[in-house]
Enzyme design. Sequence first.
Site, mmCIF file in Angstrom:
data_model
loop_
_atom_site.group_PDB
_atom_site.id
_atom_site.type_symbol
_atom_site.label_atom_id
_atom_site.label_comp_id
_atom_site.label_asym_id
_atom_site.label_seq_id
_atom_site.Cartn_x
_atom_site.Cartn_y
_atom_site.Cartn_z
ATOM 1 N N LYS A 1 8.496 -1.208 6.919
ATOM 2 C CA LYS A 1 9.743 -1.907 6.540
ATOM 3 C C LYS A 1 11.004 -1.310 7.184
ATOM 4 O O LYS A 1 11.269 -1.562 8.362
ATOM 5 C CB LYS A 1 9.838 -1.972 5.020
ATOM 6 C CG LYS A 1 8.698 -2.826 4.440
ATOM 7 C CD LYS A 1 8.999 -3.441 3.123
ATOM 8 C CE LYS A 1 7.821 -4.288 2.640
ATOM 9 N NZ LYS A 1 8.159 -5.121 1.474
ATOM 10 N N TYR B 1 0.822 -1.969 -4.913
ATOM 11 C CA TYR B 1 0.266 -2.795 -3.847
ATOM 12 C C TYR B 1 0.194 -1.978 -2.566
ATOM 13 O O TYR B 1 1.198 -1.364 -2.174
ATOM 14 C CB TYR B 1 1.130 -4.037 -3.623
ATOM 15 C CG TYR B 1 0.666 -4.929 -2.505
ATOM 16 C CD1 TYR B 1 1.428 -5.102 -1.355
ATOM 17 C CD2 TYR B 1 -0.553 -5.605 -2.586
ATOM 18 C CE1 TYR B 1 0.996 -5.916 -0.320
ATOM 19 C CE2 TYR B 1 -1.002 -6.425 -1.557
ATOM 20 C CZ TYR B 1 -0.218 -6.574 -0.420
ATOM 21 O OH TYR B 1 -0.651 -7.374 0.601
ATOM 22 N N ASP C 1 2.493 6.006 -0.411
ATOM 23 C CA ASP C 1 2.752 4.738 0.268
ATOM 24 C C ASP C 1 4.257 4.488 0.201
ATOM 25 O O ASP C 1 4.766 3.982 -0.800
ATOM 26 C CB ASP C 1 1.968 3.612 -0.418
ATOM 27 C CG ASP C 1 2.277 2.266 0.187
ATOM 28 O OD1 ASP C 1 1.567 1.290 -0.161
ATOM 29 O OD2 ASP C 1 3.213 2.167 1.001
HETATM 30 C C1 LIG Z 1 4.278 -0.676 -1.027
HETATM 31 C C2 LIG Z 1 3.625 -1.544 0.016
HETATM 32 C C3 LIG Z 1 4.052 -2.847 0.256
HETATM 33 O O1 LIG Z 1 5.090 -3.331 -0.458
HETATM 34 C C4 LIG Z 1 3.395 -3.629 1.248
HETATM 35 C C5 LIG Z 1 3.798 -4.948 1.534
HETATM 36 N N1 LIG Z 1 4.661 -5.586 0.741
HETATM 37 C C6 LIG Z 1 4.856 -6.872 0.661
HETATM 38 C C7 LIG Z 1 4.146 -7.813 1.415
HETATM 39 C C8 LIG Z 1 4.599 -9.070 1.540
HETATM 40 C C9 LIG Z 1 3.845 -10.044 2.324
HETATM 41 O O2 LIG Z 1 2.641 -9.798 2.592
HETATM 42 O O3 LIG Z 1 4.446 -11.068 2.731
HETATM 43 C C10 LIG Z 1 5.882 -9.486 0.922
HETATM 44 C C11 LIG Z 1 6.192 -8.733 -0.335
HETATM 45 O O4 LIG Z 1 5.469 -9.318 -1.394
HETATM 46 C C12 LIG Z 1 5.845 -7.302 -0.354
HETATM 47 O O5 LIG Z 1 7.042 -6.525 -0.250
HETATM 48 C C13 LIG Z 1 2.315 -3.057 1.954
HETATM 49 C C14 LIG Z 1 1.534 -3.824 3.009
HETATM 50 O O6 LIG Z 1 2.315 -3.898 4.175
HETATM 51 P P1 LIG Z 1 2.069 -5.141 5.173
HETATM 52 O O7 LIG Z 1 2.478 -6.384 4.415
HETATM 53 O O8 LIG Z 1 2.951 -4.849 6.361
HETATM 54 O O9 LIG Z 1 0.629 -5.160 5.534
HETATM 55 C C15 LIG Z 1 1.926 -1.774 1.681
HETATM 56 N N2 LIG Z 1 2.574 -1.036 0.711
#
Ligand SMILES: CC1=C(O)/C(=C\N=C2/C=C(C(=O)O)C[C@@H](O)[C@@H]2O)C(COP(=O)(O)O)=CN1
Length: 426
Positions: free
Chosen positions: A272, A150, A244
């Site tokens: 994160k 993702y 990523d």
């Molecule tokens: C490897 C990785 C991710 O895990 C990622 C975001 N992860 C999550 C997004 C969530 C959400 O949109 O509420 C929660 C979790 O499902 C996931 O860790 C993202 C996107 O970051 P963002 O949500 O800050 O736009 C990019 N790369």
Amino acid sequence: MTDTSTNATAPASNKAAYDGIHTVVAGGVSSNMRARGVVTPLVVESASGCRIRDVEGNELIDANMGYGPHVFGYADREVTDQIADQFGRGHLTGLPHRLDREAAGLVAELVPGVEQLRFANSGTEALMSAVRLARATSGRTLLLTFEGHYHGWSETLLRAPGAEGYRPRPGAAGMIPEAMNHTIQVPWNDAAAVERVFAEYGGALGAVLCEPVLANAGVVPPAPGFLELLRLRTREKGAVLVFDEVITGFRVARGGAQERYGVVPDLTVLSKVMGGGFPVAAFGGSREAMEPLTTYEAFHAGVYAGNHAALRAVAATLTKIRSAPNLYDDLEALGAYAEDRVREAATAAGRPVLFERVGSVLSMALLDEASAVDRAAHRALQSACQRRGVYFHPNPDEPWFLSTAHTEEDIDTIAAVLKESLAQAP
Ligand SMILES: CC1=C(O)/C(=C\N=C2/C=C(C(=O)O)C[C@@H](O)[C@@H]2O)C(COP(=O)(O)O)=CN1
Ligand SMILES: Cc1ncc(COP(=O)(O)O)c(C=O)c1O
């Protein structure tokens, strides 16, 4: 009981509060990725350490921890006090600030592949910009991605599960049908497929993008030699290798997965843990890799990108990480302890689980008789554990994230609740 934060009369129950949210927030949550995060209604009132307190006053040990940013636990005062102080000093002027040098300097010091960077507001933003920069640098548009990885929800990166041949499909309604025309996708850890892609498309590939440890479909570490293969073939063919590290950055090692596995990409995306839970992301690489942004030939922007509060959060978090010599040994030991206790609980209950772990990121999924992930049973288990004071995500694709706020006693409690819940499961 009056909720002082809104002067509204607080709902008497999680269910009432949860239903109330759904009347005004479409789908009840501001992210589809978190839409299935609650099977049994739960609405948070506060969080501290490794615990969340719901609106009924129940306290739960949290193994999801906000999906990974809080390596020191919730409401860590060494970080939150700094952020609060910055708000009192002005957190958004749109002008250069000493924090730009301090925060970016810490990232460059800790992450092997980063000499220069740009800050962004979210992982999605940073990934959009990193892939655009990779295409500008290579002069090629074709992007290789991996099944299950993702990379946020942007128009050219949000892919539906599966692929016809090498072609993924757009991952959401409303995306343009051609959104994936410049993307190919192969299974993770499939070296033969990667070799076929490079043989067939090598000279046309602009970039290869992966989570160096897949952590959005359970936890799936890179197979031995796989990251090295990506590094070798991208160098040979002139494609940009992008890691990523939104989840793995500062989580699986001080310098992220690229430090843990000894493979350095051309571009790295971080978020994160970097901001300790404050919304902030970054993408960076060597001075050469970032050159198109130094000359402004490439484009990246954002009113809030690199704002002073975000960079104070980065500076506070990374300063704490840099000055904690045993942090990753401690997280590794806690993760190993949790693995042993969870495996023991499943064995005691006679239930097969799929378990994987990299450091303090771990995934556990209940299996059915055919050794396939039993999602319904996993959701039922999660609800039972939640009722007993332990929260983890109902979707087994979402990992558990431990923190320095979790103790071995907390892990013992999680395991005991798992064992009791499994024993009573149908
Ligand atoms: C490897 C990785 C991710 O895990 C990622 C975001 N992860 C999550 C997004 C969530 C959400 O949109 O509420 C929660 C979790 O499902 C996931 O860790 C993202 C996107 O970051 P963002 O949500 O800050 O736009 C990019 N790369
Ligand atoms: C009218 C308008 N729309 C969108 C944007 C982009 O917003 P952001 O910079 O937060 O991505 C801006 C930023 O200046 C803007 O002025």
